[in-house]
Design a protein around this motif. Structure first.
Motif, PDB file in Angstrom:
ATOM      1  N   PRO A 147       0.812  -1.224   0.000  1.00  0.00           N
ATOM      2  CA  PRO A 147       0.000   0.000   0.000  1.00  0.00           C
ATOM      3  C   PRO A 147       0.845   1.273   0.000  1.00  0.00           C
ATOM      4  O   PRO A 147       0.467   2.276  -0.596  1.00  0.00           O
ATOM      5  CB  PRO A 147      -0.820  -0.086   1.288  1.00  0.00           C
ATOM      6  N   LEU A 148       2.006   1.206   0.648  1.00  0.00           N
ATOM      7  CA  LEU A 148       2.899   2.356   0.658  1.00  0.00           C
ATOM      8  C   LEU A 148       3.399   2.667  -0.751  1.00  0.00           C
ATOM      9  O   LEU A 148       3.471   3.824  -1.152  1.00  0.00           O
ATOM     10  CB  LEU A 148       4.073   2.098   1.598  1.00  0.00           C
ATOM     11  N   ARG A 149       3.699   1.631  -1.489  1.00  0.00           N
ATOM     12  CA  ARG A 149       4.154   1.816  -2.876  1.00  0.00           C
ATOM     13  C   ARG A 149       3.064   2.462  -3.724  1.00  0.00           C
ATOM     14  O   ARG A 149       3.326   3.385  -4.503  1.00  0.00           O
ATOM     15  CB  ARG A 149       4.560   0.472  -3.463  1.00  0.00           C
ATOM     16  N   ILE A 150       1.831   2.009  -3.558  1.00  0.00           N
ATOM     17  CA  ILE A 150       0.704   2.587  -4.307  1.00  0.00           C
ATOM     18  C   ILE A 150       0.530   4.054  -3.934  1.00  0.00           C
ATOM     19  O   ILE A 150       0.339   4.909  -4.799  1.00  0.00           O
ATOM     20  CB  ILE A 150      -0.587   1.774  -4.033  1.00  0.00           C
ATOM     21  N   GLU A 151       0.637   4.356  -2.646  1.00  0.00           N
ATOM     22  CA  GLU A 151       0.511   5.738  -2.175  1.00  0.00           C
ATOM     23  C   GLU A 151       1.610   6.622  -2.757  1.00  0.00           C
ATOM     24  O   GLU A 151       1.361   7.729  -3.210  1.00  0.00           O
ATOM     25  CB  GLU A 151       0.574   5.762  -0.649  1.00  0.00           C
ATOM     26  N   LEU A 152       2.836   6.127  -2.751  1.00  0.00           N
ATOM     27  CA  LEU A 152       3.947   6.897  -3.306  1.00  0.00           C
ATOM     28  C   LEU A 152       3.766   7.152  -4.796  1.00  0.00           C
ATOM     29  O   LEU A 152       4.064   8.235  -5.291  1.00  0.00           O
ATOM     30  CB  LEU A 152       5.272   6.177  -3.058  1.00  0.00           C
ATOM     31  N   HIS A 153       3.265   6.162  -5.521  1.00  0.00           N
ATOM     32  CA  HIS A 153       3.035   6.346  -6.952  1.00  0.00           C
ATOM     33  C   HIS A 153       1.935   7.357  -7.221  1.00  0.00           C
ATOM     34  O   HIS A 153       1.946   8.038  -8.245  1.00  0.00           O
ATOM     35  CB  HIS A 153       2.725   5.016  -7.642  1.00  0.00           C
ATOM     36  N   SER A 154       0.975   7.482  -6.305  1.00  0.00           N
ATOM     37  CA  SER A 154      -0.062   8.496  -6.503  1.00  0.00           C
ATOM     38  C   SER A 154       0.504   9.897  -6.290  1.00  0.00           C
ATOM     39  O   SER A 154       0.112  10.844  -6.956  1.00  0.00           O
ATOM     40  CB  SER A 154      -1.251   8.241  -5.572  1.00  0.00           C
ATOM     41  N   TYR A 155       1.446  10.024  -5.335  1.00  0.00           N
ATOM     42  CA  TYR A 155       2.083  11.319  -5.092  1.00  0.00           C
ATOM     43  C   TYR A 155       3.142  11.632  -6.144  1.00  0.00           C
ATOM     44  O   TYR A 155       3.269  12.741  -6.610  1.00  0.00           O
ATOM     45  CB  TYR A 155       2.757  11.353  -3.716  1.00  0.00           C
ATOM     46  N   PHE A 156       3.939  10.639  -6.470  1.00  0.00           N
ATOM     47  CA  PHE A 156       5.064  10.826  -7.385  1.00  0.00           C
ATOM     48  C   PHE A 156       4.953   9.852  -8.545  1.00  0.00           C
ATOM     49  O   PHE A 156       5.523   8.768  -8.504  1.00  0.00           O
ATOM     50  CB  PHE A 156       6.393  10.585  -6.658  1.00  0.00           C
ATOM     51  N   PRO A 157       4.225  10.233  -9.575  1.00  0.00           N
ATOM     52  CA  PRO A 157       4.121   9.329 -10.723  1.00  0.00           C
ATOM     53  C   PRO A 157       5.502   9.125 -11.340  1.00  0.00           C
ATOM     54  O   PRO A 157       6.340  10.026 -11.341  1.00  0.00           O
ATOM     55  CB  PRO A 157       3.192  10.073 -11.682  1.00  0.00           C
ATOM     56  N   GLU A 158       5.717   7.920 -11.814  1.00  0.00           N
ATOM     57  CA  GLU A 158       7.027   7.607 -12.374  1.00  0.00           C
ATOM     58  C   GLU A 158       7.254   8.396 -13.653  1.00  0.00           C
ATOM     59  O   GLU A 158       6.363   8.540 -14.482  1.00  0.00           O
ATOM     60  CB  GLU A 158       7.137   6.118 -12.656  1.00  0.00           C
ATOM     61  N   LEU A 159       8.469   8.895 -13.785  1.00  0.00           N
ATOM     62  CA  LEU A 159       8.836   9.608 -14.989  1.00  0.00           C
ATOM     63  C   LEU A 159       9.236   8.605 -16.055  1.00  0.00           C
ATOM     64  O   LEU A 159       9.837   7.581 -15.756  1.00  0.00           O
ATOM     65  CB  LEU A 159      10.032  10.535 -14.710  1.00  0.00           C
ATOM     66  N   SER A 160       8.911   8.918 -17.282  1.00  0.00           N
ATOM     67  CA  SER A 160       9.371   8.059 -18.362  1.00  0.00           C
ATOM     68  C   SER A 160      10.873   8.242 -18.512  1.00  0.00           C
ATOM     69  O   SER A 160      11.465   9.194 -18.000  1.00  0.00           O
ATOM     70  CB  SER A 160       8.659   8.418 -19.661  1.00  0.00           C
ATOM     71  N   GLU A 161      11.503   7.346 -19.237  1.00  0.00           N
ATOM     72  CA  GLU A 161      12.947   7.433 -19.435  1.00  0.00           C
ATOM     73  C   GLU A 161      13.327   8.713 -20.177  1.00  0.00           C
ATOM     74  O   GLU A 161      14.326   9.355 -19.865  1.00  0.00           O
ATOM     75  CB  GLU A 161      13.434   6.207 -20.210  1.00  0.00           C
ATOM     76  N   VAL A 162      12.479   9.115 -21.127  1.00  0.00           N
ATOM     77  CA  VAL A 162      12.753  10.333 -21.896  1.00  0.00           C
ATOM     78  C   VAL A 162      12.676  11.561 -20.998  1.00  0.00           C
ATOM     79  O   VAL A 162      13.545  12.442 -21.046  1.00  0.00           O
ATOM     80  CB  VAL A 162      11.766  10.459 -23.079  1.00  0.00           C
ATOM     81  N   GLU A 163      11.641  11.628 -20.139  1.00  0.00           N
ATOM     82  CA  GLU A 163      11.516  12.758 -19.214  1.00  0.00           C
ATOM     83  C   GLU A 163      12.695  12.815 -18.262  1.00  0.00           C
ATOM     84  O   GLU A 163      13.225  13.885 -17.971  1.00  0.00           O
ATOM     85  CB  GLU A 163      10.222  12.653 -18.411  1.00  0.00           C
ATOM     86  N   SER A 164      13.116  11.660 -17.783  1.00  0.00           N
ATOM     87  CA  SER A 164      14.239  11.599 -16.868  1.00  0.00           C
ATOM     88  C   SER A 164      15.517  12.099 -17.533  1.00  0.00           C
ATOM     89  O   SER A 164      16.279  12.867 -16.945  1.00  0.00           O
ATOM     90  CB  SER A 164      14.413  10.161 -16.385  1.00  0.00           C
ATOM     91  N   LYS A 165      15.753  11.675 -18.778  1.00  0.00           N
ATOM     92  CA  LYS A 165      16.937  12.150 -19.510  1.00  0.00           C
ATOM     93  C   LYS A 165      16.842  13.640 -19.794  1.00  0.00           C
ATOM     94  O   LYS A 165      17.844  14.350 -19.733  1.00  0.00           O
ATOM     95  CB  LYS A 165      17.077  11.395 -20.836  1.00  0.00           C
ATOM     96  N   LEU A 166      15.643  14.096 -20.104  1.00  0.00           N
ATOM     97  CA  LEU A 166      15.439  15.519 -20.385  1.00  0.00           C
ATOM     98  C   LEU A 166      15.797  16.362 -19.165  1.00  0.00           C
ATOM     99  O   LEU A 166      16.411  17.408 -19.281  1.00  0.00           O
ATOM    100  CB  LEU A 166      13.991  15.778 -20.803  1.00  0.00           C
ATOM    101  N   ILE A 167      15.449  15.893 -17.993  1.00  0.00           N
ATOM    102  CA  ILE A 167      15.755  16.616 -16.761  1.00  0.00           C
ATOM    103  C   ILE A 167      17.257  16.592 -16.488  1.00  0.00           C
ATOM    104  O   ILE A 167      17.867  17.616 -16.222  1.00  0.00           O
ATOM    105  CB  ILE A 167      14.990  16.010 -15.566  1.00  0.00           C
ATOM    106  N   ARG A 168      17.864  15.407 -16.558  1.00  0.00           N
ATOM    107  CA  ARG A 168      19.272  15.260 -16.192  1.00  0.00           C
ATOM    108  C   ARG A 168      20.230  15.868 -17.198  1.00  0.00           C
ATOM    109  O   ARG A 168      21.214  16.491 -16.817  1.00  0.00           O
ATOM    110  CB  ARG A 168      19.618  13.790 -15.980  1.00  0.00           C
ATOM    111  N   ASN A 169      19.984  15.656 -18.493  1.00  0.00           N
ATOM    112  CA  ASN A 169      20.856  16.216 -19.521  1.00  0.00           C
ATOM    113  C   ASN A 169      20.085  16.325 -20.828  1.00  0.00           C
ATOM    114  O   ASN A 169      19.985  15.353 -21.576  1.00  0.00           O
ATOM    115  CB  ASN A 169      22.101  15.355 -19.718  1.00  0.00           C
ATOM    116  N   PRO A 170      19.534  17.484 -21.121  1.00  0.00           N
ATOM    117  CA  PRO A 170      18.711  17.636 -22.322  1.00  0.00           C
ATOM    118  C   PRO A 170      19.506  17.476 -23.614  1.00  0.00           C
ATOM    119  O   PRO A 170      18.926  17.191 -24.659  1.00  0.00           O
ATOM    120  CB  PRO A 170      18.160  19.057 -22.197  1.00  0.00           C
ATOM    121  N   PHE A 171      20.811  17.591 -23.547  1.00  0.00           N
ATOM    122  CA  PHE A 171      21.628  17.541 -24.750  1.00  0.00           C
ATOM    123  C   PHE A 171      21.890  16.119 -25.228  1.00  0.00           C
ATOM    124  O   PHE A 171      22.515  15.920 -26.256  1.00  0.00           O
ATOM    125  CB  PHE A 171      22.938  18.309 -24.519  1.00  0.00           C
ATOM    126  N   THR A 172      21.395  15.127 -24.487  1.00  0.00           N
ATOM    127  CA  THR A 172      21.556  13.733 -24.890  1.00  0.00           C
ATOM    128  C   THR A 172      20.246  13.108 -25.370  1.00  0.00           C
ATOM    129  O   THR A 172      20.225  11.935 -25.727  1.00  0.00           O
ATOM    130  CB  THR A 172      22.102  12.892 -23.724  1.00  0.00           C
TER     131      THR A 172
END
Length: 174
Positions: free
Chosen positions: A38-63
């Motif tokens: 249930p904790l995992r479900i709750e965390l996912h409701s607060y913090f939806p998982e970022l896609s790999e593209v979104e994650s790369k965009l945040i960390r280094n947009p030039f890649t």
């Protein structure tokens, strides 16, 4: 992972189970899984998982490959990637400062990134406010209007009690 019996993130539990001669480790792991689900479900409701593209965009947009982005971001993203001043800023600034600075020039792309940054602090502040309110609303202090008290409790400014008391008269004379 817990389901595989890996309890490394629960160091004290792992040590306690290793010391005990009880063979009920499987029961503990199952109980832990049932508690964490249930904790995992709750965390996912607060913090939806970022896609790999979104994650790369945040960390280094030039890649990031431009074709992986939504159509509404592609044109502005290409301008960002080809901006030499943005590349220099990316190398010298922290991620938050970089994206904040880029928000003026590239608002569409930076809005996507900054919204991901703002999830945790905004939820944290909201939860902190509810906790403060819960502590204020006790059986002995059950006022309906808690605006002023809540503002004082949530403020980062330390009140100058001595100065406030100097301006008050203890008992007016008759």
């Amino acid at each position: 992972m817990v389901k595989d019996g890996n309890l490394s993130m629960f160091e004290r539990l792992g040590v306690a189970l290793a010391k005990s001669k009880n063979t009920g480790n499987l029961d503990v792991v199952q109980l832990l899984q049932a508690t964490l689900a249930p904790l995992r479900i709750e965390l996912h409701s607060y913090f939806p998982e970022l896609s790999e593209v979104e994650s790369k965009l945040i960390r280094n947009p030039f890649t990031v490959n431009v074709h992986l982005l939504p159509d509404n971001l592609q044109e502005e993203f290409l301008e960002l990637v080809n901006d030499s001043a943005a590349k220099d800023s990316f190398e010298t600034l922290t991620l938050t400062k970089f994206w904040t600075r880029m928000s003026e020039t590239y608002p569409v792309v930076s809005d996507v990134v900054l919204n991901s940054f703002l999830i945790f602090p905004s939820i944290y502040r909201c939860e902190q406010g509810f906790s403060t309110l819960l502590n204020m609303k006790t059986k002995h202090r059950s006022r309906l209007n808690v605006e002023h008290g809540l503002r004082v409790c949530r403020s980062n400014t330390t009140p100058r009690i001595e100065k406030i008391l100097c301006n008050k008269q203890a008992q007016p004379s008759h």
